[in-house]
Design a protein around this motif. Structure first.
Motif, PDB file in Angstrom:
ATOM      1  N   ARG A  53       0.858  -1.270   0.081  1.00  0.00           N
ATOM      2  CA  ARG A  53      -0.052  -0.094   0.089  1.00  0.00           C
ATOM      3  C   ARG A  53       1.018   1.329  -0.055  1.00  0.00           C
ATOM      4  O   ARG A  53       1.647   1.493   0.888  1.00  0.00           O
ATOM      5  N   VAL A  54       0.997   2.156  -0.785  1.00  0.00           N
ATOM      6  CA  VAL A  54       1.639   3.354  -0.950  1.00  0.00           C
ATOM      7  C   VAL A  54       0.800   4.344  -1.560  1.00  0.00           C
ATOM      8  O   VAL A  54      -0.133   4.222  -2.695  1.00  0.00           O
ATOM      9  N   ASP A  55       0.932   5.787  -1.330  1.00  0.00           N
ATOM     10  CA  ASP A  55       0.508   6.699  -1.876  1.00  0.00           C
ATOM     11  C   ASP A  55       1.593   7.476  -3.035  1.00  0.00           C
ATOM     12  O   ASP A  55       2.343   7.794  -2.476  1.00  0.00           O
ATOM     13  N   LEU A  56       1.333   6.935  -4.264  1.00  0.00           N
ATOM     14  CA  LEU A  56       2.439   7.548  -5.162  1.00  0.00           C
ATOM     15  C   LEU A  56       2.443   8.949  -5.377  1.00  0.00           C
ATOM     16  O   LEU A  56       3.477   9.335  -5.865  1.00  0.00           O
ATOM     17  N   LEU A  57       1.372   9.644  -4.979  1.00  0.00           N
ATOM     18  CA  LEU A  57       1.457  11.104  -4.869  1.00  0.00           C
ATOM     19  C   LEU A  57       2.229  11.654  -3.800  1.00  0.00           C
ATOM     20  O   LEU A  57       2.927  12.715  -3.861  1.00  0.00           O
ATOM     21  N   ASP A  58       2.774  10.692  -2.774  1.00  0.00           N
ATOM     22  CA  ASP A  58       3.594  11.150  -1.675  1.00  0.00           C
ATOM     23  C   ASP A  58       4.980  10.800  -2.034  1.00  0.00           C
ATOM     24  O   ASP A  58       5.314   9.566  -1.907  1.00  0.00           O
ATOM     25  N   HIS A  94      -0.064  16.667 -30.632  1.00  0.00           N
ATOM     26  CA  HIS A  94      -1.167  17.605 -30.507  1.00  0.00           C
ATOM     27  C   HIS A  94      -0.857  18.569 -29.481  1.00  0.00           C
ATOM     28  O   HIS A  94      -0.117  18.183 -28.741  1.00  0.00           O
ATOM     29  N   MET A  95      -1.788  19.395 -29.401  1.00  0.00           N
ATOM     30  CA  MET A  95      -1.543  20.588 -28.652  1.00  0.00           C
ATOM     31  C   MET A  95      -1.717  20.125 -27.047  1.00  0.00           C
ATOM     32  O   MET A  95      -2.721  19.460 -26.913  1.00  0.00           O
ATOM     33  N   PRO A  96      -0.692  20.156 -26.138  1.00  0.00           N
ATOM     34  CA  PRO A  96      -1.002  19.826 -24.870  1.00  0.00           C
ATOM     35  C   PRO A  96      -1.884  20.629 -24.150  1.00  0.00           C
ATOM     36  O   PRO A  96      -2.342  21.731 -24.655  1.00  0.00           O
ATOM     37  N   PRO A  97      -2.420  20.433 -23.082  1.00  0.00           N
ATOM     38  CA  PRO A  97      -1.592  19.442 -22.073  1.00  0.00           C
ATOM     39  C   PRO A  97      -2.420  17.982 -22.133  1.00  0.00           C
ATOM     40  O   PRO A  97      -3.399  17.644 -22.762  1.00  0.00           O
ATOM     41  N   GLU A  98      -1.438  16.925 -22.130  1.00  0.00           N
ATOM     42  CA  GLU A  98      -1.780  15.379 -22.291  1.00  0.00           C
ATOM     43  C   GLU A  98      -0.659  14.784 -21.420  1.00  0.00           C
ATOM     44  O   GLU A  98       0.482  14.825 -21.906  1.00  0.00           O
ATOM     45  N   PHE A  99      -1.203  13.985 -20.449  1.00  0.00           N
ATOM     46  CA  PHE A  99      -0.163  13.557 -19.658  1.00  0.00           C
ATOM     47  C   PHE A  99       0.417  12.361 -19.914  1.00  0.00           C
ATOM     48  O   PHE A  99       1.597  12.005 -19.731  1.00  0.00           O
ATOM     49  N   PRO A 131      -0.435  15.130 -11.387  1.00  0.00           N
ATOM     50  CA  PRO A 131      -0.542  13.832 -10.527  1.00  0.00           C
ATOM     51  C   PRO A 131      -0.312  12.800 -11.086  1.00  0.00           C
ATOM     52  O   PRO A 131       0.618  11.743 -10.532  1.00  0.00           O
ATOM     53  N   ASN A 132      -0.571  12.491 -12.449  1.00  0.00           N
ATOM     54  CA  ASN A 132       0.005  11.451 -13.307  1.00  0.00           C
ATOM     55  C   ASN A 132       1.397  11.541 -13.504  1.00  0.00           C
ATOM     56  O   ASN A 132       2.000  10.069 -13.656  1.00  0.00           O
ATOM     57  N   LEU A 133       1.786  12.466 -13.896  1.00  0.00           N
ATOM     58  CA  LEU A 133       3.360  12.296 -14.136  1.00  0.00           C
ATOM     59  C   LEU A 133       4.024  12.662 -12.805  1.00  0.00           C
ATOM     60  O   LEU A 133       4.907  11.640 -12.692  1.00  0.00           O
ATOM     61  N   ALA A 134       3.666  12.808 -11.791  1.00  0.00           N
ATOM     62  CA  ALA A 134       4.223  12.704 -10.480  1.00  0.00           C
ATOM     63  C   ALA A 134       4.361  11.347 -10.148  1.00  0.00           C
ATOM     64  O   ALA A 134       5.416  10.789  -9.363  1.00  0.00           O
ATOM     65  N   MET A 135       3.222  10.607 -10.334  1.00  0.00           N
ATOM     66  CA  MET A 135       3.117   9.113  -9.593  1.00  0.00           C
ATOM     67  C   MET A 135       4.247   8.493 -10.331  1.00  0.00           C
ATOM     68  O   MET A 135       4.960   7.479  -9.881  1.00  0.00           O
TER      69      MET A 135
END
Length: 369
Positions: free
Chosen positions: A68-73, A156-161, A107-111
């Motif tokens: 169990r891990v909080d990948l945003l942390d 294509h034009m960002p944003p896109e994770f 958040p998705n890049l950070a994880m």
């Protein structure tokens, strides 16, 4: 901007020297519809041990360990993943939902960054990082896009994770012995609870409630969506393709569209789904499932008691916003899957049979009546 290829000529020389070692797969997002099927497939293969990462954890067995891990942390990720020296393959299939496309990026890049930053420095035998993407890379979420989409299409034009995640891995992989792959499925269907993107579950719960209310099965999407040309990706097929791309030396630093291999229109498939649930079909009626089903929790609780279903919460079995998203596609959504075939992956799944099999599985597990 074109989707950039990955290249690393020396990577598989190193991997060949490691081929006698046992594989240890780190499945990030192990409780999702993609991750759960991937864990099952790795265990079936016999020569894999699995470490599953998720926020909820899971039951350990002799060859799978859940964390169990909080990948945003970042600190929590480093503390819990920093000793995973045995990992040979990272399979990244985690996802964080946010209200807008722009808000998905951070958040998705950070994880992903937190996983790689924690594991790569200590996993001396790391051979491959697999990234789960999707047709958002081609702009499928924005509106009508070039079809069939190909891995070499312009960006294509960002944003896109998805693109930001790929750029991060491309940069991180340069000069390293490990390689990467990007898997790009269409809508993924399988069995998993509490998943924000599970179309088969949306249809099964919607049909079951329609039957309980004595209603016909109406297609709830945009009028044009009923006749658009679509494709799906079976979660089991995707699991097999993911492991193939992570272990076949031809696939290092490549991206692959992965789909069932057939096409359909809801206007043809919807009546067959209705017959499965013993329902009549009435003309489509555009509506927001998220709005129309918002007050149906008491109905669900009544159905759980009436039919002796597993006591799953209404929240865990409903993905109405995702259903609205998919059923709004009044344009063709399909990608060319021939690159995977050219590189050696030849499996396919009949989409109609896939849906019926998932419905059978949901009934067998007492998730639907």
């Amino acid at each position: 901007m074109k989707n950039k290829p990955w290249t690393n000529d020396q990577a598989w020389t190193t991997i060949a020297l490691m081929s006698s070692h046992r594989n240890v797969g780190l499945v990030v997002g192990a409780n999702g519809v993609i991750g759960r099927n991937l864990v099952d497939h790795l265990l079936e293969l016999g020569d894999w041990d699995v470490i599953g990462l998720s926020r909820r954890g899971g039951a350990d067995s002799c060859r799978v360990r859940h964390l169990r891990v909080d990948l945003l942390d970042r600190a929590d990720s480093a503390a819990k993943l920093g000793d995973l020296r045995e990992v040979t393959h990272i399979f990244y299939a985690a996802y964080q939902e946010r209200p807008t496309w722009a808000e998905l990026v951070e958040p998705n890049l950070a994880m992903l960054v937190n996983v790689v930053d924690a594991v790569e420095p200590v996993a001396d035998d790391l051979r491959h990082v697999s990234l789960m993407q999707g047709y958002k890379v081609y702009g499928a979420h924005l509106g009508p896009f070039k079809t069939p989409a190909r891995e070499s299409d312009a960006g294509h034009m960002p944003p896109e994770f998805n693109v930001d995640q790929q750029d991060f891995l491309m940069h991180r992989q340069r000069g390293k012995s490990w390689t990467c792959s990007a898997l790009r499925p269409s809508v993924v269907s399988g069995v998993a609870l509490g998943n924000p993107m599970n179309l088969a579950m949306v249809i099964a719960i919607y049909a079951s409630m329609s039957k309980e209310l004595g209603l016909p099965l109406r297609f709830p999407g945009k009028p044009g969506a009923y006749d658009s040309l679509l494709e799906m990706t079976d979660a089991g097929l995707l699991a097999r393709a993911t492991v193939w791309a992570a272990t076949d030396k031809r696939c290092g630093n490549q991206a692959f569209n992965i789909n069932n291999g057939d096409l359909f229109r809801w206007s043809e498939l919807w009546p067959k789904i209705a017959r499965y649930f013993d329902l009549e079909v009435a003309p489509p009626l555009p509506m927001s499932l998220e709005a129309a089903m918002a007050d149906k929790e008491p109905l669900w609780d009544t159905m759980v008691a009436k039919f002796g279903l597993e006591p799953n919460s209404y929240r865990d079995v409903s993905s109405w916003a995702f259903g609205d998203f998919v059923f709004s596609w009044d344009y063709d959504v399909l990608a060319d899957g021939s690159k995977a075939r050219r590189f050696g992956f030849h499996e396919f799944v009949d989409t109609e049979k896939m849906f019926m099999s998932i419905f059978d599985d949901l009934r067998g597990r007492r998730i639907i009546p």
